[in-house]
Design a protein around this motif. Structure first.
Motif, short mmCIF file in Angstrom:
data_model
loop_
_atom_site.label_atom_id
_atom_site.label_comp_id
_atom_site.label_asym_id
_atom_site.label_seq_id
_atom_site.Cartn_x
_atom_site.Cartn_y
_atom_site.Cartn_z
N SER A 90 0.86 -1.18 0.00
CA SER A 90 0.00 0.00 0.00
C SER A 90 0.89 1.23 0.00
O SER A 90 2.13 1.13 -0.01
N ILE A 91 0.27 2.39 0.06
CA ILE A 91 1.03 3.63 0.08
C ILE A 91 1.92 3.73 1.32
O ILE A 91 2.89 4.49 1.36
N LEU A 113 5.48 5.61 2.02
CA LEU A 113 5.42 6.66 3.03
C LEU A 113 6.50 6.46 4.10
O LEU A 113 7.24 7.39 4.44
N ALA A 119 1.66 10.91 7.68
CA ALA A 119 0.66 10.01 7.09
C ALA A 119 -0.73 10.63 7.03
O ALA A 119 -1.57 10.18 6.23
N SER A 120 -0.99 11.63 7.85
CA SER A 120 -2.35 12.16 7.98
C SER A 120 -2.91 12.68 6.66
O SER A 120 -4.12 12.63 6.42
N LYS A 121 -2.05 13.16 5.78
CA LYS A 121 -2.52 13.71 4.49
C LYS A 121 -3.05 12.63 3.56
O LYS A 121 -3.69 12.93 2.53
N TYR A 122 -2.79 11.35 3.88
CA TYR A 122 -3.23 10.26 3.02
C TYR A 122 -4.49 9.56 3.54
O TYR A 122 -4.93 8.58 2.94
N GLU A 150 -7.63 10.33 3.45
CA GLU A 150 -8.80 10.34 2.59
C GLU A 150 -8.67 9.38 1.40
O GLU A 150 -9.69 8.85 0.93
N ASN A 151 -7.45 9.14 0.92
CA ASN A 151 -7.33 8.32 -0.30
C ASN A 151 -6.60 7.00 -0.09
O ASN A 151 -6.25 6.33 -1.06
N SER A 152 -6.36 6.63 1.17
CA SER A 152 -5.71 5.34 1.43
C SER A 152 -6.46 4.61 2.54
O SER A 152 -6.48 5.05 3.69
N VAL A 188 -4.08 3.51 5.47
CA VAL A 188 -3.77 4.60 6.42
C VAL A 188 -5.00 4.93 7.25
O VAL A 188 -4.93 5.09 8.47
N ARG A 189 -6.15 4.99 6.59
CA ARG A 189 -7.39 5.33 7.28
C ARG A 189 -7.71 4.31 8.37
O ARG A 189 -8.17 4.67 9.46
#
Length: 289
Positions: free
Chosen positions: A174-175, A179, A209-212, A214-216, A219-220
């Protein structure tokens, strides 16, 4: 007429903030000095810092007839009796009238303006405090080895753990893999796994990581798990309030810079009134002086 002035102190592990207040508890002047944490500064060093800060702040007072009262929220002023005694002796060397509290307690008083409610702290570590009348309650705050759930450190640690699993195929890529690699300057996953990074370094990964969120989904999921842990603190300590009463909840710490975390907290605690901190800890330290 004799006036009263106050010095409010917020003593952390890396620095100490001093604020001078007038008789109406309005800020007049402030100064930042080195830490006075009992584990990091000697008796002589602390007395020197306190004396220097006092002299610099009192230079802002034009009155010749006044009373000085001091309140301090201090890291280290907790359950360790030796630390408490050391700090009390240091302060008595410099000030005539003072009250000392833990840094978390002073932060709670400031965030809630001295009123009843809950303060949830989720920065590098995590702890919840509640004020109910004259009683104070705590939940969590057991340190990074076995506790601090929902903290930035716990989020960072979970991200690293996920990256390690992705590296050897236990989980799909994953991202998070990129990261974590970028955050540690691509030093290699095996070096990351065996390195002894500071707590602050690991905690900083949460902000990266917080910036990701919404799209990961990966991470969420980690941020959602942190929100659930924070909510467990809130629900547990909330049992000390009268049933059915709407309780105010304030918050301090870098984890709450995440809008996603805040939204999760609201959704998981429908009976809670979420309020931004009203005053900083240094003002909180003088509200009961």
């Amino acid at each position: 007429m004799t006036k009263t002035y106050y010095i409010g102190i917020d003593g952390g592990g890396t620095k100490t903030k001093f604020d001078l207040f007038d008789s109406d508890k309005n800020s007049i002047a402030s100064i930042t000095m080195p830490t006075i944490h009992p584990a990091q500064a000697s008796f002589k060093e602390v007395v020197s810092v306190l004396t220097d800060a006092k002299e610099k702040l009192l230079a802002n007072i034009n009155d010749s007839d006044y009373v000085l009262k001091v309140g301090a929220g201090l890291g280290g002023y907790g359950i360790n009796a030796d630390y408490r005694k050391k700090l009390e002796d240091e302060f008595s060397t410099v000030f005539d009238e003072f009250k000392l509290y833990s840094d978390a307690y002073a932060a709670m008083l400031g965030a809630l303006a001295g009123e009843d409610g809950i303060l949830m702290i989720a920065g590098t570590g995590s702890i919840a405090l509640a004020k109910v009348g004259d009683e104070t309650f705590r939940c969590g705050g057991f340190g990074y080895r076995y506790g601090d759930e929902g903290s930035a450190y716990s989020i960072g640690k979970a991200l690293i753990s996920r990256a390690l699993k992705e590296a050897d195929g236990r989980l799909d890529k994953s991202i998070i893999s990129d990261l974590v690699a970028d955050y540690f300057d691509n030093i290699g996953i095996n070096i990351i796994a065996t390195s002894d990074f500071s707590r602050d370094k690991i905690a900083g990964l949460a902000a990266a990581a917080s910036k990701y969120v919404e799209n990961s989904e990966s991470v969420r999921d980690i941020f959602l798990a942190a929100a659930k842990e924070i909510s467990l603190h809130i629900k547990a300590i909330g049992k000390n309030f009268e049933s059915g009463k709407r309780v105010r909840l304030s918050y301090i710490g870098g984890v709450f810079r995440s809008e996603y975390i805040l939204e999760c907290i609201k959704e998981m605690n429908q009976g809670i009134e979420l309020v931004a901190p009203i005053y900083p800890p240094e003002k909180g330290s003088i509200l009961q002086v």
